[in-house]
Design a protein around this motif. Structure first.
Motif, PDB file in Angstrom:
ATOM      1  N   LYS A 264     -23.958 103.038  49.296  1.00 54.43           N
ATOM      2  CA  LYS A 264     -23.335 102.068  50.198  1.00 54.43           C
ATOM      3  C   LYS A 264     -22.238 101.311  49.470  1.00 54.43           C
ATOM      4  O   LYS A 264     -22.360 101.045  48.272  1.00 54.43           O
ATOM      5  CB  LYS A 264     -24.391 101.086  50.688  1.00 54.43           C
ATOM      6  CG  LYS A 264     -25.086 101.562  51.927  1.00 54.43           C
ATOM      7  CD  LYS A 264     -25.899 100.462  52.571  1.00 54.43           C
ATOM      8  CE  LYS A 264     -26.596 101.060  53.786  1.00 54.43           C
ATOM      9  NZ  LYS A 264     -27.626 100.199  54.323  1.00 54.43           N
TER      10      LYS A 264
ATOM     11  N   PHE B 204     -23.276 109.693  46.932  1.00 51.34           N
ATOM     12  CA  PHE B 204     -23.012 108.633  47.899  1.00 51.34           C
ATOM     13  C   PHE B 204     -23.821 107.367  47.608  1.00 51.34           C
ATOM     14  O   PHE B 204     -24.960 107.442  47.161  1.00 51.34           O
ATOM     15  CB  PHE B 204     -23.399 109.114  49.308  1.00 51.34           C
ATOM     16  CG  PHE B 204     -22.767 110.420  49.699  1.00 51.34           C
ATOM     17  CD1 PHE B 204     -21.555 110.453  50.385  1.00 51.34           C
ATOM     18  CD2 PHE B 204     -23.372 111.627  49.366  1.00 51.34           C
ATOM     19  CE1 PHE B 204     -20.966 111.661  50.740  1.00 51.34           C
ATOM     20  CE2 PHE B 204     -22.788 112.845  49.717  1.00 51.34           C
ATOM     21  CZ  PHE B 204     -21.594 112.864  50.403  1.00 51.34           C
TER      22      PHE B 204
ATOM     23  N   MET C 288     -28.718 110.491  51.638  1.00 44.56           N
ATOM     24  CA  MET C 288     -27.496 111.142  51.169  1.00 44.56           C
ATOM     25  C   MET C 288     -27.515 110.975  49.651  1.00 44.56           C
ATOM     26  O   MET C 288     -27.553 109.851  49.147  1.00 44.56           O
ATOM     27  CB  MET C 288     -26.259 110.489  51.781  1.00 44.56           C
ATOM     28  CG  MET C 288     -26.085 110.805  53.252  1.00 44.56           C
ATOM     29  SD  MET C 288     -26.087 112.576  53.633  1.00 44.56           S
ATOM     30  CE  MET C 288     -24.469 113.074  53.033  1.00 44.56           C
ATOM     31  N   ARG C 289     -27.495 112.067  48.935  1.00 45.28           N
ATOM     32  CA  ARG C 289     -27.841 112.018  47.510  1.00 45.28           C
ATOM     33  C   ARG C 289     -26.924 111.097  46.704  1.00 45.28           C
ATOM     34  O   ARG C 289     -25.703 111.212  46.775  1.00 45.28           O
ATOM     35  CB  ARG C 289     -27.813 113.432  46.915  1.00 45.28           C
ATOM     36  CG  ARG C 289     -26.467 114.124  47.064  1.00 45.28           C
ATOM     37  CD  ARG C 289     -26.529 115.522  46.475  1.00 45.28           C
ATOM     38  NE  ARG C 289     -25.230 116.189  46.651  1.00 45.28           N
ATOM     39  CZ  ARG C 289     -24.970 117.411  46.232  1.00 45.28           C
ATOM     40  NH1 ARG C 289     -25.898 118.106  45.617  1.00 45.28           N
ATOM     41  NH2 ARG C 289     -23.784 117.935  46.428  1.00 45.28           N
TER      42      ARG C 289
ATOM     43  N   GLY D 295     -20.377 118.102  42.862  1.00 48.63           N
ATOM     44  CA  GLY D 295     -20.549 117.721  44.262  1.00 48.63           C
ATOM     45  C   GLY D 295     -20.438 116.231  44.450  1.00 48.63           C
ATOM     46  O   GLY D 295     -20.402 115.448  43.499  1.00 48.63           O
ATOM     47  N   ARG D 296     -20.399 115.873  45.731  1.00 46.53           N
ATOM     48  CA  ARG D 296     -20.208 114.486  46.117  1.00 46.53           C
ATOM     49  C   ARG D 296     -21.535 113.746  46.044  1.00 46.53           C
ATOM     50  O   ARG D 296     -22.569 114.292  46.427  1.00 46.53           O
ATOM     51  CB  ARG D 296     -19.697 114.504  47.559  1.00 46.53           C
ATOM     52  CG  ARG D 296     -18.787 113.395  48.017  1.00 46.53           C
ATOM     53  CD  ARG D 296     -17.516 113.232  47.250  1.00 46.53           C
ATOM     54  NE  ARG D 296     -16.482 114.244  47.398  1.00 46.53           N
ATOM     55  CZ  ARG D 296     -15.644 114.340  48.423  1.00 46.53           C
ATOM     56  NH1 ARG D 296     -15.755 113.533  49.446  1.00 46.53           N
ATOM     57  NH2 ARG D 296     -14.692 115.245  48.423  1.00 46.53           N
TER      58      ARG D 296
ATOM     59  N   LEU E  32     -17.166 102.212  55.051  1.00 42.23           N
ATOM     60  CA  LEU E  32     -17.632 103.569  54.752  1.00 42.23           C
ATOM     61  C   LEU E  32     -18.265 103.596  53.361  1.00 42.23           C
ATOM     62  O   LEU E  32     -17.831 102.883  52.456  1.00 42.23           O
ATOM     63  CB  LEU E  32     -16.438 104.525  54.799  1.00 42.23           C
ATOM     64  CG  LEU E  32     -16.020 104.971  56.195  1.00 42.23           C
ATOM     65  CD1 LEU E  32     -14.590 105.486  56.183  1.00 42.23           C
ATOM     66  CD2 LEU E  32     -16.959 106.047  56.710  1.00 42.23           C
ATOM     67  N   PRO E  33     -19.280 104.426  53.184  1.00 42.84           N
ATOM     68  CA  PRO E  33     -19.969 104.477  51.885  1.00 42.84           C
ATOM     69  C   PRO E  33     -19.030 104.907  50.761  1.00 42.84           C
ATOM     70  O   PRO E  33     -17.990 105.529  50.991  1.00 42.84           O
ATOM     71  CB  PRO E  33     -21.045 105.538  52.096  1.00 42.84           C
ATOM     72  CG  PRO E  33     -21.165 105.718  53.557  1.00 42.84           C
ATOM     73  CD  PRO E  33     -19.863 105.332  54.162  1.00 42.84           C
ATOM     74  N   ASN E  34     -19.417 104.566  49.523  1.00 39.54           N
ATOM     75  CA  ASN E  34     -18.695 105.076  48.349  1.00 39.54           C
ATOM     76  C   ASN E  34     -18.993 106.558  48.195  1.00 39.54           C
ATOM     77  O   ASN E  34     -20.127 106.986  48.375  1.00 39.54           O
ATOM     78  CB  ASN E  34     -19.168 104.365  47.088  1.00 39.54           C
ATOM     79  CG  ASN E  34     -18.778 102.895  47.095  1.00 39.54           C
ATOM     80  OD1 ASN E  34     -17.844 102.503  47.799  1.00 39.54           O
ATOM     81  ND2 ASN E  34     -19.492 102.099  46.326  1.00 39.54           N
ATOM     82  N   GLU E  35     -17.979 107.311  47.859  1.00 42.67           N
ATOM     83  CA  GLU E  35     -18.165 108.729  47.567  1.00 42.67           C
ATOM     84  C   GLU E  35     -17.523 108.999  46.218  1.00 42.67           C
ATOM     85  O   GLU E  35     -16.393 108.586  45.974  1.00 42.67           O
ATOM     86  CB  GLU E  35     -17.492 109.611  48.632  1.00 42.67           C
ATOM     87  CG  GLU E  35     -18.103 109.494  50.006  1.00 42.67           C
ATOM     88  CD  GLU E  35     -17.510 110.502  51.002  1.00 42.67           C
ATOM     89  OE1 GLU E  35     -16.727 111.372  50.580  1.00 42.67           O
ATOM     90  OE2 GLU E  35     -17.837 110.395  52.192  1.00 42.67           O
TER      91      GLU E  35
END
Lengths: 699, 380
Positions: A482, A480, A448-449, A477-478, A488-491
């Motif tokens: 950990k 990601f 996940m980029r 864009g989002r 839940l991952p950081n966004e």
């Protein structure tokens, strides 16, 4: 799901044309994808919703048709219970010839076996072969064809075993042993796992429960005695096994969605009756029916007023009753006041609450009869808090010549260590936990980029490969990473820009210019300014993915680091085989949007003219413009009003390691027009100070 | 006062001026012709060979001519002196003398001025010619960028719904199973949950497969009543091909209040589609099944290309399938902390990518995320 129009007409006595069916069935929720006109029949391709396995059969569709047309239909099931289908000749008990044992009741709550002895295996009569043929089913032999016929008629998958080939003539329903082998009817040798349910004889698996029979116990010309299986298998178990083995059969499709547990015996009776009639033979008087824990009857409480409150339709109670009754619901006495209690037919596992009954009524009354009106409103709409800023940003970047890109959110793990990530995403830059996909769909795209740049670099490569050398893209864009807490991952939302090639539009009456660092910086500044944020700060520093000496971290006015800007490093550029310079920037848009907005405040226009003095200084190349300007600002000269860049020059006539910088210094008073002499004096003092501070020469 | 003069005294001076003029005029005499006369140009080229271009020659000739004019009839010329001296002539001869001097002025002045005028015209004409530009060259301007078609559509959809009183919401793209499935009444063993259809991270979180996740968060945060749409990126495990992408954009809408019915759902979706595709747009609702709504409906709209007659876009049916909708399932309301006995609501969802395909007639939706400049430049 293919439905024969002729068959449907037999069941319902309908006079509607296939074309009319197309429209009507669609409007009750059974969309007809296509109507295939055969010589003497029409085949309707019905898209059955996943919650309606009962409609994966001709009687299921016929029941819907009878509700639509307010007609009675001859329900073969009803008639079985009326004993119309009497098996002609019976003899003996099923238990005289076989036994059934269910070891895994969780996966098979019911299993029924009945025997027909002395059958004559041969081709099916023409009408039967034709009917199956119209539905795209290849005729096999009379007994197999009859099981398929009943499947299409009643929706219950059945299987016929050659009784003689079952070791000890026993049926055991159990989970397979890990690694156990079974050659299925399609000739494929399958290796089973311990989760898969099989039908076994005393020794070996003989069928994959609810999916396909085994070759070893297949009906052949030599078969005389057959065992007819009719059962109910757990939908999740069948789905899992079928997917695992890559199988999709008429049987599995029905069991996966949920067969009718109460249809098991009726369908079996129907099948046995047809076998006796067509293939001859003597059936046992009964079946072995292992069903230790019958499913409880289900009821739903229903308040007729709910129909109007949910759908706005006004429907007479008698019409509601007609529809529900025709669909197989039966009502007990009105238990409490306005509430009716309906018994749910066993084939409607999808119905469990009042709203389900409302839907049954609404779809048969017709959604087209529902009024169309806007709800009364006492609220006002609102955009997301940062939407208008983002729109300004997008348009400013567009005006700066950038096209908006959108890339997939998953990228190759090969980029993991190449890029410095935006600071807001990870607490410590050297200790990044990346988010990985367990089940990627594109090979290698498991990450996940954490940065938008690899996607944009790929886009640039795509364009260059197609002969387009001028590329400017931006993406919002989002990204990601950990989280530290393992939750839940950081966004974060990121903004990235990438540009290469010409800075000017080709093919126009203008000189061309190549894109450079300052073009990108200018575009980014314009975008941020359009949001009334910033101004951004830039300071020369090295960044992992950028070229030393042409890169800078980006800061908010309060010193918060936001990201980076600069020329792509040689190493990364080489890995993409880029031969022209690539400029990139990426920053933490979430943090930028949270930063303080610049207030718009009117300043009176100057009343007196300003005096402007240019000065050209020869300084060392490492003296930054920013330093010079800060130095001028900090002199606190009377009536000083600002410093601008005029230009820089290095090259001919400038000694190595030096460059000339021309500054334009502006002086202005708000009280009076300044005299040349007084400005001259201050300016000279300023220059002296700069010369001293930067070891500069006047040029 | 000097002594009076006789007309006779002036005559030799008149003649002298005339002689000078005739002598010097030879070089300019063709310039009284029209400047487009071939003899005019021939003469110019013959006499002013030194100039690089015709324009230079004409400028030089004109300068020289101007000098001659000043010499002959300027304020400090002999003719000007002569004019002054006419006043000193005896009264009875003064008329004739004046006449003679005037005639001389006209005789010399007119051709000089005419020639100068024609030369100026030639100069003007040549200058205009030399400064002529090609007005058909493409105009000078900065490069123009383009917004992604998905952005344009999303913004338009947001504008319409804000106008209808909706709030725009967005949320996480990686979610827990609770928000992605449980709260949406998608049962434990539903096929959508399988890893064939939904992306999972190695930590067991799901990439949201619909933006309904946002609705649950919004209901939990805002409570009822609520009106919102959630546009955003969603993920489903499809292999990319001309009609599939593993990532796409959708909008989900939600309206929860007292007394909300399917009529409001129909009215809202129909109004949206009219604003999106034009006032003639007709919307059709068909029964369908979704775990999170009951009753459920799919909606189609009359083909915006053919108006419902049947064409390639609507596969000859006159209808274009667009999205799913229904009355929010009571379990979903409960999961979000809203009491289904008090409130009811509708929800709908549609694909922005799909709308994009329809509106622009895309034949391969992978183009949406390839970022080919030749593709992006076709929009906005």
């Amino acid at each position: 799901m293919l439905i024969s129009y002729n068959w449907l007409r037999e069941l319902t006595g309908t006079t509607s044309t296939p074309r009319e069916f197309r429209e009507r069935l669609t409007m009750v929720g059974l969309a007809i994808d296509a109507v295939d006109e055969l010589e003497d029949d029409s085949i309707l391709d019905v898209e059955v919703p996943s919650n309606r396995p009962d409609c994966l059969s001709h009687i299921g569709i016929a029941r819907e048709v009878s509700v639509i047309e307010k007609s009675k239909f001859s329900d073969p099931q009803a008639e079985i219970s009326n004993l119309k289908y009497k098996v002609p000749r019976t003899e003996g008990k099923a238990s005289d010839f076989t036994s059934v044992e269910i070891k895994d009741l969780d996966l098979c709550p019911r299993y029924a076996a009945r025997i027909v002895r002395g059958v004559k295996i041969g081709p099916s009569p023409a009408w039967l072969a034709q009917r199956l043929g119209a539905l795209g089913q290849r005729p096999i032999n009379n007994v197999a064809d009859i099981t398929n016929y009943v499947l299409h008629e009643l929706g219950q998958p059945l299987h016929a075993f050659d009784l003689a080939k079952l070791t000890e003539q026993r049926i055991i329903v159990r989970r397979a042993k890990a690694g156990e082998q079974l050659k299925t009817l399609d000739g494929v040798e399958r290796t089973l796992d311990a989760q898969m349910l099989v039908i076994a004889d005393a020794k070996l698996p003989v069928a994959l429960a609810g999916i396909m029979g085994g070759e070893a116990s297949e009906i052949s010309e030599a078969t005389t005695d057959v065992l007819i299986e009719s059962a109910y298998f757990n939908p999740d178990s069948v789905r899992r096994t079928a997917r695992q083995l890559g199988m999709d059969t008429e049987a599995s499709r029905r069991f996966e969605r949920g067969a009718d547990c109460e249809n098991v015996l009726k369908a079996q009776t129907r099948c046995v009756e047809l076998i006796c009639e067509i293939a001859g033979g003597v059936a046992t008087e009964d079946a072995i029916d292992v069903y230790p824990a019958p499913l409880p009857a289900r009821t739903v409480d229903f308040r007729p007023a709910k129909v109007e409150s949910i759908t706005s339709l006004r429907v007479d109670l008698s019409e509601m009753m007609r529809i529900l009754t025709a669909l197989g619901f039966t009502s007990g006495e009105s238990a409490k006041g306005n509430t009716l209690t309906f018994a749910v037919p066993s084939w409607r596992a999808d119905v469990s609450i009042e709203e389900d009954l409302v839907e049954e009524i609404a779809r048969h009354v017709g959604y087209e009869k529902i009024a169309s009106e806007l709800p009364p409103s006492n609220v006002s709409g609102e955009y997301q808090p940062t939407e208008m800023k983002q729109r300004s940003l997008r348009r400013a970047l567009k005006d700066a010549g950038f096209d908006e890109a959108i890339n997939f959110s998953f990228i190759d793990t090969a980029h993991d260590e190449q890029f410095e990530l935006i600071p807001g995403l990870v607490a410590e830059a050297n200790n990044v936990g990346f988010v990985a996909l367990k089940n990627p769909i594109i090979d290698e795209a498991t990450r996940m980029r954490p940065t938008l740049l690899p996607g944009l670099l790929e886009s640039v490569r795509h364009n260059l490969n197609h002969g387009i050398r001028d590329v400017r893209l931006f993406e919002i864009g989002r990204v990601f990473a950990k989280s530290d807490t393992g939750e839940l991952p950081n966004e974060r939302d990121a903004l990235a820009l990438i540009a290469t090639g010409g800075a000017t539009e080709e093919g126009r009456a203008q000189a061309t210019r190549e894109f450079d660092f300052y073009e990108l910086k200018g575009a980014l500044e314009a975008g941020v300014e359009a949001m009334k944020l910033g101004p951004l700060g830039f300071a020369g520093d090295s960044i992992k993915h950028l070229r030393e000496g042409q890169s800078a971290p980006i800061y908010l006015p309060d010193g918060t680091k936001l990201g980076s800007i600069g020329r792509l490093s040689e190493a990364i550029a080489a890995s993409y085989k880029f031969r022209q310079p690539i400029y990139v920037a990426e920053l933490d848009l979430t943090a930028l949007l949270e930063s303080r907005e610049c207030a718009t405040q009117y300043k009176p226009l100057p009343r007196y003219p300003s005096v402007v003095r240019d000065v050209t200084l020869l300084v060392s190349r490492d003296v930054a413009f920013q330093q010079l300007r800060n130095a001028v600002d900090s002199e606190h000269i009377a009536d000083y009003s600002g410093t601008k860049l005029v230009g820089t020059y290095e090259g001919q006539s400038i000694p190595e390691g030096k460059r000339s910088v021309t500054l334009r210094i502006e002086y202005r008073s708000d009280e009076r027009t300044l005299r040349d002499e007084e400005v001259e004096e201050r300016h000279r003092a300023l220059i002296d100070s700069l010369v001293k501070k930067f070891h500069a020469e006047l040029h | 006062m000097t002594a009076e003069l006789n007309f006779e005294d002036l005559k030799p001076r008149v003649n002298a001026i005339q002689e000078v003029f005739q002598q010097k005029w030879e070089r300019f005499r063709y310039f009284v012709l029209d400047h487009s006369d071939p003899k005019f140009i021939e003469h110019l080229k013959a006499e002013w060979r030194s100039g690089d271009s015709l324009l230079d020659m004409a400028v030089e000739a004109k300068d020289e001519l101007e000098r001659l004019r000043i010499e002959l009839i300027g304020k400090k010329s002999e003719l000007a002196a002569l004019k002054k001296d006419v006043g000193r002539i005896r009264k009875e001869q003064r008329g004739i003398a004046g006449q003679a001097v005037n005639n001389l002025d006209i005789f010399i002045g007119n051709p000089l001025r005419d020639a100068e005028d024609q030369l100026q015209r030639l100069i003007n004409k040549l200058r205009t010619e030399s400064e002529r530009i090609d007005v058909t060259l493409p105009g000078r301007r900065p490069r123009r960028g383009h917004l992604h078609p998905i952005t344009m559509l999303r913004e338009r959809i947001e504008d319409i719904f804000v106008g209808l009183g909706y709030a725009i919401e967005d949320g996480r793209e990686i979610e827990t199973d609770f928000y992605n499935f449980d709260a949406l009444n998608i049962p434990e063993n539903h096929p959508a949950r399988a890893s064939q259809d939904t992306f999972y991270t190695t930590d067991g979180f799901a990439l949201r497969s619909q933006t309904s996740t946002v609705q649950i968060h919004a209901m939990q945060r805002r409570g009822a009543p609520v009106r919102m749409i959630a546009p955003g990126r969603v993920f489903r495990r499809d292999t990319p091909d001309p009609t599939h992408n593993p990532m796409f954009f959708q909008v989900e809408g939600l309206c929860v209040d007292r007394g909300i019915s399917m009529a409001h759902l129909k009215g809202t979706v129909a109004e949206f589609l009219r604003r999106m595709f034009g006032p003639e747009t007709v919307t059709r609702f068909r029964p369908s099944y979704f775990p999170f709504t009951e009753p459920s409906a799919e909606f189609d709209f009359s083909c915006f290309k053919c108006g419902g007659v049947g064409c390639r876009i609507c596969k000859n049916s006159g209808w274009i399938e667009l999205g799913g909708s229904g009355m929010v399932h009571p379990n979903v309301l409960r999961a979000a902390g809203v009491d289904p006995d008090v409130y009811s609501g509708f929800a709908f969802g549609l694909g922005i990518d799909r709308m994009c395909n329809l509106m622009y007639g895309l034949d391969d939706i992978r183009l949406l995320f390839e970022n080919d400049v030749r593709f992006l430049e076709q929009f906005d």
